[in-house]
Design an enzyme around this catalytic site. Structure first.
Site, PDB file in Angstrom:
ATOM      1  N   SER A 198      -0.131  -1.838  28.019  1.00  0.00           N
ATOM      2  CA  SER A 198       0.625  -2.390  26.892  1.00  0.00           C
ATOM      3  C   SER A 198       1.678  -1.436  26.335  1.00  0.00           C
ATOM      4  CB  SER A 198      -0.333  -2.806  25.780  1.00  0.00           C
ATOM      5  OG  SER A 198      -1.145  -1.717  25.391  1.00  0.00           O
TER       6      SER A 198
ATOM      7  N   GLU B 108       4.129  -4.523   9.132  1.00  0.00           N
ATOM      8  CA  GLU B 108       3.110  -3.494   9.037  1.00  0.00           C
ATOM      9  C   GLU B 108       3.079  -2.767  10.368  1.00  0.00           C
ATOM     10  OE1 GLU B 108       2.542  -6.512  10.007  1.00  0.00           O
ATOM     11  OE2 GLU B 108       1.429  -6.134  11.864  1.00  0.00           O
TER      12      GLU B 108
ATOM     13  N   LYS C  72       5.316  -4.765  22.148  1.00  0.00           N
ATOM     14  CA  LYS C  72       5.581  -5.293  20.808  1.00  0.00           C
ATOM     15  C   LYS C  72       6.949  -5.959  20.690  1.00  0.00           C
ATOM     16  CE  LYS C  72       1.657  -3.884  18.876  1.00  0.00           C
ATOM     17  NZ  LYS C  72       0.657  -4.842  18.363  1.00  0.00           N
TER      18      LYS C  72
END
Ligand code: PLP
Lengths: 390, 268
Positions: free
Chosen positions: A373, A107, A85
């Site tokens: 990830s 969010e 991220k």
């Protein structure tokens, strides 16, 4: 991409008029940044010195042995903050700063995007408000604490299904009210144009590195690249640089308790075309167009929509989309931890589970890259509570 | 002349435009609510078609959407509500909804069914003019006015583009933010009225946050042709869920008071 942020027929800008000015500004600010060598230099500096890029492409001898093909992991779990991220939040926060915005909102589902936004807020000196579904604040409590520790305010969302979808609704409502000085830092390749484009481009560094690394290590391209798909940012990030190659690309969605039970988040496997959060894409909805509640063991995949570029890649069959269910995901979570000493995020464990379930499809010499990830520390207590550790 | 056009015709008083969520709290009560709004003097009735994810709406209308969906409201039942109202009233009816509701039914089919039921205008909250090609074509085919939002953040160029596509009236958003009752009419709203007026002769209705006669008067004096009230009405519904008769009376009285204030403040 064709006109106005379209991917085939998908994409677009389905937002209220109040936000259109902000999207138009964002589009031109990004177009400028994307060709600005100084912007690229500053971003590369943060990626190398702060985020810890490039991330390794780790060969996994034990897992390869057990699964009967050559397994490589693209180690986004080692990015600062614990997931891919930060690739996106660094890029967008620098953009926000350049645009003169004073405040970041985001969010979050699993909390990883919220954490990555809190990180850049602290690093770049911008206040951060993170919307998080109340259900997710409970199942990802560690990440709430991390965000708050780094100075972000976490706002629990009690409307609707109290998960990621509703967190996006609340973030959009905040943005409409504060659009002049607030930057909405969206966490995946979803939302109105130009977000799917911007997030994909910032995440494509995953695939660019992986492509170069596998060429260095193996002297050839992989046979398959596998990634989990929530909104689809880590997947498109690793797929994008391989799109023109003869490489099988597989996106793995959350099958939850099984697609046939209706309790899942497998948008591309079980949904159809619809508009949510500003974009036309696949959507889990009822016959009247009401968005359906979703379920996944992983908060980060618990979302009824998906990025519009994935919708196009599904229709063109360039990417194969599949779903794996919660029990197999827990098996994969334990498998990777035990065989390689790497605890995957429950989201990433979906990609691992797909390869385990489909191991017979690959030959001994086949090279399979799994996009890891994120790391699974955030999930350990939740899995332990499910008695799923042994 | 269409029903909406008649409301704004030369020499008419400014309009009171009342919003309620179709199917809130259920179909029968919603029809009674519509009757009360019309009896109080509502000039245009805006019906919200409930959506699971109403991002342009604040808590009051979100809750109304949930009540309506909980009662089983669907586009088909909303069309039935319109047909029921049409049996007894000629008041213009405008739908407010979200793109996916229309898209899912099929854009052409949705506008055709809306026309057949007696709908006069449709506003899709998450459809900016850039994405409105298909809907505007369907609107034209079935003689429905496409109503568009204009906000304080809308540039002069966009105002021109929007005004060129819109019919019926323009819906000016009085606040930066979602629907919901506010204390005051902002200066931005007054500026917006003046700015949009320079670009178009379409009627200008203003809404979001307006709930008191004083606020309505301020907007009329600044040149608004209509006042749109939503959350304040929906809150009356919410307060009186257990007493439909009291609900009807309060709605009717509220609308009359607003309508009076609007008429009185109209510069002759
Ligand atoms: C580790 C990890 N992987 C994947 C995802 C899913 O997002 P995306 O599909 O955008 O990569 C998340 C979201 O929270 C995540 O935390």
């Amino acid at each position: 991409m064709t006109r106005r942020g379209r991917y085939g027929k998908y994409g677009g800008q389905y937002v209220s008029e109040t936000l259109m000015g902000a999207l138009i500004d964002l589009e031109s600010a990004y177009a400028q940044a994307a060709t600005d060598p100084e912007f690229a230099r500053v971003l590369a500096g943060y990626q190398a010195e702060y985020a810890g890029r490039e991330t390794p492409l780790t060969f996994c001898p034990n897992a390869s042995d057990k699964l009967g093909c050559k397994i490589y992991l693209k180690r986004e779990d080692l990015v600062h903050g614990g997931s891919h991220k930060l690739n996106n939040t660094l890029g967008q926060a620098l953009l926000a700063k350049q645009m003169g915005k004073k405040r970041l909102i985001a969010e979050t589902g699993a909390g990883q995007h919220g954490v990555a936004t809190a990180i850049v807020g602290a690093a770049l000196g911008m206040p951060v408000d993170v919307y998080m579904g109340e259900v997710d604040t409970q199942r990802q409590a560690l990440n709430v604490f991390r965000m708050e520790l780094m100075g972000a305010r976490v706002i629990p969302v009690r409307s609707g299904t109290r998960t990621l979808k509703d967190a996006i609704n609340e973030a959009l409502r905040d943005w409409v009210a504060n659009v002049r000085d607030t930057y909405y830092l969206i966490g995946s390749v979803v939302g109105p144009h130009p977000y799917p484009l911007i997030v994909r481009n910032f995440q494509s560094i995953i695939g660019r590195e992986a492509r170069e690394q596998i060429m260095r290590k193996e002297g050839r391209l992989p046979d398959a690249v596998v990634a989990c798909v929530g909104g689809g940012s880590n997947a498109i990030g690793i797929f994008y640089p391989f799109l023109a190659d003869d490489v099988e690309l597989i996106g793995v969605e959350a099958g939850g308790e099984g697609i046939e039970t209706g309790r899942h988040s497998a948008t591309l496997c079980a949904g159809d075309a619809g508009v949510l959060h500003g974009t036309l894409s696949y959507l889990l909805q009822d016959e009247h167009g009401q968005v359906l509640p979703t379920h996944s063991i992983s908060a980060g995949l618990d979302y009824p929509g998906v990025g519009p570029e994935h919708a196009m890649l599904r229709d063109s069959r360039r990417v194969t989309y599949a779903a794996v269910n919660d029990p197999e995901v827990l098996d994969a979570f334990r498998f990777l931890s035990k065989t390689e000493g790497i605890i995957p995020a429950l989201e990433s464990a979906h990609a691992v589970a797909y390869v385990m379930e489909n191991a017979e499809r690959f030959d001994k010499d086949d090279i399979v890259i799994i996009n890891l990830s994120g790391r699974g520390d955030k999930d350990v207590s939740e899995v332990a509570a499910m008695k799923g550790l042994s | 002349m269409g029903r909406i056009e008649k409301v704004f015709a030369e020499g008419k008083n400014p309009a009171f435009i009342g919003f309620t969520v179709a199917g809130d709290p259920d179909k029968t009560t919603c029809i009674r609510i519509a009757r009360a709004l019309i009896a109080g003097g509502t000039d245009i009735l805006e019906l919200g078609i409930p959506f699971s994810d109403p991002v342009a709406d604040g808590p009051a209308i979100q809750k109304a959407d949930e009540r309506a969906l909980g009662a089983g409201t669907t586009p088909s039942s909303v069309f039935e509500i319109v047909r029921e109202i049409r049996k007894e009233s000629d008041v213009p009816i405008v739908f407010l909804t979200y793109y996916n509701i229309v898209y899912r039914r099929g854009i052409d089919r949705f506008y055709r069914e809306a026309h057949d039921a007696g709908v006069d205008g449709i506003l899709i909250a998450d459809m900016p003019v850039e994405e409105s090609g298909e809907a505007c074509n369907a609107a034209q085919r079935y003689c429905i006015d496409p109503v568009f939002l204009i906000s304080q953040t809308t540039s002069d160029t966009r105002i021109g583009t929007i005004a060129a596509e819109a019919r019926g009236y323009l819906y000016l958003v009085a606040v930066l933010g979602v629907t919901g009752v506010r204390n005051q009419v902002s200066e931005g709203a007054i500026d917006l009225l003046e700015r949009v007026r320079r670009h178009t002769s379409l009627p200008l209705a203003i809404g979001f946050g307006i709930s008191t006669p004083l606020q309505a008067q301020t907007c009329i004096r600044a040149g608004a042709d209509g006042i749109i009230v939503g959350s304040a009405l929906v809150e009356i519904v919410e307060r009186n869920l257990n007493n439909p008769a009291a609900m009807e009376q309060e709605l009717k009285d509220y609308v009359s008071a607003m309508k009076n204030a609007i008429v009185m403040s109209h510069p002759v």
